[in-house]
Design a protein around this motif. Structure first.
Motif, short mmCIF file in Angstrom:
data_model
loop_
_atom_site.label_atom_id
_atom_site.label_comp_id
_atom_site.label_asym_id
_atom_site.label_seq_id
_atom_site.Cartn_x
_atom_site.Cartn_y
_atom_site.Cartn_z
N CYS A 3 9.88 -41.01 77.23
CA CYS A 3 11.04 -41.21 78.10
C CYS A 3 10.92 -42.54 78.82
O CYS A 3 9.84 -42.96 79.22
CB CYS A 3 11.12 -40.09 79.14
N ARG A 4 12.05 -43.20 78.97
CA ARG A 4 12.12 -44.46 79.69
C ARG A 4 12.20 -44.16 81.18
O ARG A 4 13.04 -43.36 81.62
CB ARG A 4 13.36 -45.23 79.25
N CYS A 7 15.59 -43.56 84.02
CA CYS A 7 16.82 -43.34 83.24
C CYS A 7 17.52 -42.05 83.68
O CYS A 7 18.51 -42.11 84.39
CB CYS A 7 16.50 -43.31 81.75
N ALA A 9 19.30 -40.08 81.88
CA ALA A 9 20.58 -39.85 81.20
C ALA A 9 20.71 -38.44 80.67
O ALA A 9 21.75 -37.80 80.82
CB ALA A 9 20.77 -40.86 80.07
N TYR A 40 14.39 -40.29 89.03
CA TYR A 40 15.04 -39.94 87.76
C TYR A 40 14.07 -39.30 86.78
O TYR A 40 14.04 -39.62 85.60
CB TYR A 40 15.75 -41.16 87.14
N CYS A 64 18.29 -42.29 72.97
CA CYS A 64 17.95 -43.12 74.12
C CYS A 64 18.32 -44.59 73.97
O CYS A 64 18.42 -45.31 74.97
CB CYS A 64 16.45 -43.03 74.41
N SER A 67 18.10 -49.16 76.05
CA SER A 67 18.25 -49.38 77.49
C SER A 67 18.82 -48.13 78.13
O SER A 67 19.35 -47.25 77.43
CB SER A 67 19.20 -50.56 77.75
N ASN A 68 18.73 -48.05 79.44
CA ASN A 68 19.32 -46.91 80.15
C ASN A 68 20.82 -46.85 79.91
O ASN A 68 21.38 -45.77 79.70
CB ASN A 68 19.03 -47.02 81.65
N GLU A 69 21.47 -47.98 79.94
CA GLU A 69 22.92 -48.03 79.73
C GLU A 69 23.28 -47.50 78.34
O GLU A 69 24.24 -46.75 78.18
CB GLU A 69 23.45 -49.46 79.90
N GLU A 70 22.50 -47.91 77.34
CA GLU A 70 22.77 -47.45 75.98
C GLU A 70 22.52 -45.94 75.86
O GLU A 70 23.25 -45.24 75.18
CB GLU A 70 21.92 -48.21 74.97
N ALA A 71 21.52 -45.43 76.56
CA ALA A 71 21.25 -43.99 76.55
C ALA A 71 22.46 -43.23 77.08
O ALA A 71 22.87 -42.22 76.50
CB ALA A 71 20.01 -43.68 77.38
N PHE A 72 23.05 -43.69 78.17
CA PHE A 72 24.24 -43.04 78.73
C PHE A 72 25.38 -43.08 77.72
O PHE A 72 26.07 -42.08 77.51
CB PHE A 72 24.65 -43.69 80.06
#
Length: 90
Positions: A3-4, A7, A9, A40, A64, A67-72
């Motif tokens: 896990c990042r 994040c 997400a 988080y 995932c 990046s966090n944005e891409e995971a969302f």
């Protein structure tokens, strides 16, 4: 894949239909789990009361991204693709 950090997400974006401690009706999509910490991370990680659906969810690049944005974005698309249509009550 691990896990990042920072994040969360999967603890926010996806819906969970099974009961979760503190969320007996499950968790709606887009609503943070009550066990998501300010860092988080899952507050139930490693505990026996952590639901099986959460224990079995494993991070992957498909989920995932990079990046966090891409995971969302990826999880939002997955949630939409797997959401059952609602019946029109008319």
């Amino acid at each position: 894949m691990d896990c990042r950090g920072g994040c969360g997400a999967c603890c926010i974006v996806i819906s969970i239909s099974s009961p979760i401690p503190g969320m007996p009706g499950g968790k709606p999509a887009g609503v943070p789990c009550v066990h998501l910490t300010t860092e988080y991370k899952c507050g139930l990680f490693g505990k026996p009361e952590r639901p099986a659906v959460c224990r079995n969810l494993q991070p992957s690049e498909d989920m995932c991204g990079s990046s966090n944005e891409e995971a969302f974005e990826l999880l939002e698309a997955l949630e939409k693709a797997t959401k059952l249509p609602t019946l029109d009550p008319r």
